[in-house]
Motif scaffolding. Structure first.
Motif, PDB file in Angstrom:
ATOM      1  N   GLY A  73       0.823  -1.211   0.000  1.00 30.39           N
ATOM      2  CA  GLY A  73       0.000   0.000   0.000  1.00 30.39           C
ATOM      3  C   GLY A  73       0.853   1.256   0.000  1.00 30.39           C
ATOM      4  N   VAL A  74       1.897   1.256   0.812  1.00 30.84           N
ATOM      5  CA  VAL A  74       2.808   2.405   0.864  1.00 30.84           C
ATOM      6  C   VAL A  74       3.418   2.641  -0.513  1.00 30.84           C
ATOM      7  CG1 VAL A  74       5.012   3.238   1.808  1.00 30.84           C
ATOM      8  CG2 VAL A  74       3.343   2.151   3.327  1.00 30.84           C
ATOM      9  N   MET A  75       3.763   1.551  -1.194  1.00 28.55           N
ATOM     10  CA  MET A  75       4.413   1.643  -2.505  1.00 28.55           C
ATOM     11  C   MET A  75       3.408   1.880  -3.644  1.00 28.55           C
ATOM     12  SD  MET A  75       7.595   1.420  -1.835  1.00 28.55           S
ATOM     13  CE  MET A  75       8.346   1.117  -3.409  1.00 28.55           C
ATOM     14  N   ARG A  76       2.146   2.034  -3.297  1.00 27.47           N
ATOM     15  CA  ARG A  76       1.106   2.342  -4.274  1.00 27.47           C
ATOM     16  C   ARG A  76       0.942   1.240  -5.335  1.00 27.47           C
ATOM     17  NH1 ARG A  76      -0.038   5.872  -0.859  1.00 27.47           N
ATOM     18  NH2 ARG A  76       0.108   8.098  -1.193  1.00 27.47           N
ATOM     19  N   GLU A  77       1.078  -0.012  -4.872  1.00 24.17           N
ATOM     20  CA  GLU A  77       0.839  -1.142  -5.777  1.00 24.17           C
ATOM     21  C   GLU A  77      -0.605  -1.054  -6.265  1.00 24.17           C
ATOM     22  OE1 GLU A  77       1.684  -3.658  -8.167  1.00 24.17           O
ATOM     23  OE2 GLU A  77       3.255  -3.678  -6.619  1.00 24.17           O
ATOM     24  N   ARG A  78      -0.817  -1.351  -7.533  1.00 25.94           N
ATOM     25  CA  ARG A  78      -2.188  -1.331  -8.061  1.00 25.94           C
ATOM     26  C   ARG A  78      -3.051  -2.310  -7.276  1.00 25.94           C
ATOM     27  NH1 ARG A  78      -3.694  -1.804 -14.013  1.00 25.94           N
ATOM     28  NH2 ARG A  78      -4.052  -3.857 -13.163  1.00 25.94           N
ATOM     29  N   LEU A  79      -4.228  -1.864  -6.872  1.00 24.76           N
ATOM     30  CA  LEU A  79      -5.109  -2.686  -6.036  1.00 24.76           C
ATOM     31  C   LEU A  79      -5.490  -3.995  -6.735  1.00 24.76           C
ATOM     32  CD1 LEU A  79      -6.644  -3.077  -3.397  1.00 24.76           C
ATOM     33  CD2 LEU A  79      -8.521  -1.752  -4.378  1.00 24.76           C
ATOM     34  N   LEU A  80      -5.766  -3.955  -8.029  1.00 27.01           N
ATOM     35  CA  LEU A  80      -6.138  -5.175  -8.747  1.00 27.01           C
ATOM     36  C   LEU A  80      -5.007  -6.198  -8.721  1.00 27.01           C
ATOM     37  CD1 LEU A  80      -8.159  -6.780 -10.414  1.00 27.01           C
ATOM     38  CD2 LEU A  80      -7.240  -5.649 -12.458  1.00 27.01           C
ATOM     39  N   ASP A  81      -3.778  -5.759  -9.019  1.00 29.60           N
ATOM     40  CA  ASP A  81      -2.626  -6.672  -8.965  1.00 29.60           C
ATOM     41  C   ASP A  81      -2.449  -7.220  -7.555  1.00 29.60           C
ATOM     42  OD1 ASP A  81      -2.173  -6.128 -11.633  1.00 29.60           O
ATOM     43  OD2 ASP A  81      -0.533  -4.719 -11.248  1.00 29.60           O
ATOM     44  N   PHE A  82      -2.593  -6.352  -6.579  1.00 27.04           N
ATOM     45  CA  PHE A  82      -2.472  -6.740  -5.175  1.00 27.04           C
ATOM     46  C   PHE A  82      -3.487  -7.838  -4.840  1.00 27.04           C
ATOM     47  CE2 PHE A  82      -3.941  -6.353  -0.811  1.00 27.04           C
ATOM     48  CZ  PHE A  82      -2.758  -6.397  -0.094  1.00 27.04           C
ATOM     49  N   VAL A  83      -4.743  -7.604  -5.180  1.00 27.42           N
ATOM     50  CA  VAL A  83      -5.803  -8.557  -4.833  1.00 27.42           C
ATOM     51  C   VAL A  83      -5.574  -9.904  -5.526  1.00 27.42           C
ATOM     52  CG1 VAL A  83      -8.276  -9.048  -5.059  1.00 27.42           C
ATOM     53  CG2 VAL A  83      -7.509  -6.816  -4.237  1.00 27.42           C
ATOM     54  N   ILE A  84      -5.174  -9.894  -6.770  1.00 27.95           N
ATOM     55  CA  ILE A  84      -4.941 -11.148  -7.495  1.00 27.95           C
ATOM     56  C   ILE A  84      -3.832 -11.953  -6.830  1.00 27.95           C
ATOM     57  CG2 ILE A  84      -4.065 -12.139  -9.657  1.00 27.95           C
ATOM     58  CD1 ILE A  84      -5.603  -9.838 -11.094  1.00 27.95           C
ATOM     59  N   LEU A  85      -2.688 -11.329  -6.575  1.00 32.69           N
ATOM     60  CA  LEU A  85      -1.552 -12.053  -6.006  1.00 32.69           C
ATOM     61  C   LEU A  85      -1.805 -12.500  -4.572  1.00 32.69           C
ATOM     62  CD1 LEU A  85       1.292  -9.891  -7.531  1.00 32.69           C
ATOM     63  CD2 LEU A  85       0.710 -12.252  -8.122  1.00 32.69           C
ATOM     64  N   VAL A  86      -2.418 -11.639  -3.780  1.00 32.90           N
ATOM     65  CA  VAL A  86      -2.711 -11.993  -2.389  1.00 32.90           C
ATOM     66  C   VAL A  86      -3.768 -13.097  -2.329  1.00 32.90           C
ATOM     67  CG1 VAL A  86      -3.697 -11.112  -0.238  1.00 32.90           C
ATOM     68  CG2 VAL A  86      -1.927  -9.811  -1.412  1.00 32.90           C
ATOM     69  N   THR A  87      -4.738 -13.055  -3.211  1.00 41.08           N
ATOM     70  CA  THR A  87      -5.758 -14.104  -3.246  1.00 41.08           C
ATOM     71  C   THR A  87      -5.124 -15.462  -3.541  1.00 41.08           C
ATOM     72  OG1 THR A  87      -7.492 -12.554  -3.902  1.00 41.08           O
ATOM     73  CG2 THR A  87      -7.876 -14.891  -4.397  1.00 41.08           C
ATOM     74  N   ILE A  88      -4.220 -15.504  -4.498  1.00 37.15           N
ATOM     75  CA  ILE A  88      -3.516 -16.751  -4.813  1.00 37.15           C
ATOM     76  C   ILE A  88      -2.776 -17.257  -3.574  1.00 37.15           C
ATOM     77  CG2 ILE A  88      -1.581 -17.728  -6.133  1.00 37.15           C
ATOM     78  CD1 ILE A  88      -2.464 -15.781  -8.428  1.00 37.15           C
ATOM     79  N   ALA A  89      -2.058 -16.371  -2.906  1.00 39.65           N
ATOM     80  CA  ALA A  89      -1.268 -16.762  -1.734  1.00 39.65           C
ATOM     81  C   ALA A  89      -2.152 -17.216  -0.580  1.00 39.65           C
ATOM     82  CB  ALA A  89      -0.384 -15.597  -1.296  1.00 39.65           C
ATOM     83  N   LYS A  90      -3.175 -16.447  -0.279  1.00 35.81           N
ATOM     84  CA  LYS A  90      -4.029 -16.747   0.881  1.00 35.81           C
ATOM     85  C   LYS A  90      -4.839 -18.021   0.663  1.00 35.81           C
ATOM     86  CE  LYS A  90      -3.020 -12.890   3.110  1.00 35.81           C
ATOM     87  NZ  LYS A  90      -2.442 -12.829   4.437  1.00 35.81           N
ATOM     88  N   PHE A  91      -5.436 -18.178  -0.507  1.00 40.17           N
ATOM     89  CA  PHE A  91      -6.201 -19.392  -0.777  1.00 40.17           C
ATOM     90  C   PHE A  91      -5.270 -20.605  -0.828  1.00 40.17           C
ATOM     91  CE2 PHE A  91      -9.716 -16.670  -1.570  1.00 40.17           C
ATOM     92  CZ  PHE A  91     -10.857 -17.454  -1.493  1.00 40.17           C
ATOM     93  N   GLY A  92      -4.084 -20.425  -1.401  1.00 40.42           N
ATOM     94  CA  GLY A  92      -3.110 -21.519  -1.440  1.00 40.42           C
ATOM     95  C   GLY A  92      -2.746 -22.004  -0.047  1.00 40.42           C
ATOM     96  N   ARG A  93      -2.609 -21.078   0.864  1.00 43.18           N
ATOM     97  CA  ARG A  93      -2.297 -21.421   2.254  1.00 43.18           C
ATOM     98  C   ARG A  93      -3.385 -22.310   2.850  1.00 43.18           C
ATOM     99  NH1 ARG A  93      -2.406 -16.760   6.852  1.00 43.18           N
ATOM    100  NH2 ARG A  93      -2.127 -18.073   8.652  1.00 43.18           N
ATOM    101  N   TYR A  94      -4.643 -21.944   2.654  1.00 38.93           N
ATOM    102  CA  TYR A  94      -5.729 -22.719   3.253  1.00 38.93           C
ATOM    103  C   TYR A  94      -5.964 -24.037   2.523  1.00 38.93           C
ATOM    104  CZ  TYR A  94      -6.638 -18.817   6.333  1.00 38.93           C
ATOM    105  OH  TYR A  94      -6.511 -17.837   7.285  1.00 38.93           O
ATOM    106  N   VAL A  95      -5.730 -24.087   1.223  1.00 40.94           N
ATOM    107  CA  VAL A  95      -5.808 -25.364   0.503  1.00 40.94           C
ATOM    108  C   VAL A  95      -4.750 -26.311   1.051  1.00 40.94           C
ATOM    109  CG1 VAL A  95      -5.405 -26.484  -1.737  1.00 40.94           C
ATOM    110  CG2 VAL A  95      -6.865 -24.458  -1.601  1.00 40.94           C
ATOM    111  N   PHE A  96      -3.547 -25.804   1.253  1.00 37.78           N
ATOM    112  CA  PHE A  96      -2.465 -26.618   1.814  1.00 37.78           C
ATOM    113  C   PHE A  96      -2.825 -27.101   3.220  1.00 37.78           C
ATOM    114  CE2 PHE A  96       1.477 -27.005   4.275  1.00 37.78           C
ATOM    115  CZ  PHE A  96       2.147 -27.956   3.507  1.00 37.78           C
TER     116      PHE A  96
END
Length: 146
Positions: free
Chosen positions: A112-135
């Motif tokens: 957020g501080v680095m002004r990452e695009r929200l869409l890119d942020f949501v896509i990558l974080v969603t992959i990581a977070k869902f991957g964690r719970y699938v594992f």
């Protein structure tokens, strides 16, 4: 009604765990899976909650930098500069580590501080977070041996 409360508790624990609050959602998740709640629903609820909690961190990061030089601010200017350099070096792909303990939450704030695009942020974080719970679901079900 009990199911709604159970899923609501999982959602809140996953949401809180993704913020700067010292909350863990894994115990709730595993407990519910052992109690025979469907793994796919647990992954969905926890993944959405955890992703939305990370989005709160992203917004916090967009807002928080203005306070970096205040004495009460928890991270000094040097620490914030170091985090920004690290994020600049590895970029948005580092968000795939947003699931990781200790580094995941700060990563989402720095994005957020680095002004990452929200869409890119949501896509990558969603992959990581869902991957964690699938594992976690696969380990709990005995599909993966550690």
């Amino acid at each position: 009604m009990d199911e709604v409360l159970a899923y609501g508790g999982l959602f809140l624990s996953a949401f809180g765990a993704a913020t700067i609050l010292p909350i863990q959602s894994e115990i709730v998740f595993v407990g519910m899976q052992i109690a025979d709640y469907p793994a796919w629903m647990l992954v969905l609820v926890a993944g959405v909650g955890n992703t939305l909690g990370a989005v709160v961190n992203w917004f916090l990061g967009r807002w928080i930098e203005r306070f970096r030089d205040r004495k009460w601010f928890p991270a000094g200017g040097k620490a914030l500069d170091r985090a920004q350099r690290w994020y600049h070096r590895y970029g948005k792909w580092s968000l795939l580590l947003s699931w990781a303990p200790f580094i995941g939450d700060p990563l989402t704030i720095v994005a957020g501080v680095m002004r990452e695009r929200l869409l890119d942020f949501v896509i990558l974080v969603t992959i990581a977070k869902f991957g964690r719970y699938v594992f976690l679901a696969a380990v709990t079900a005995g599909l993966i041996q550690l």
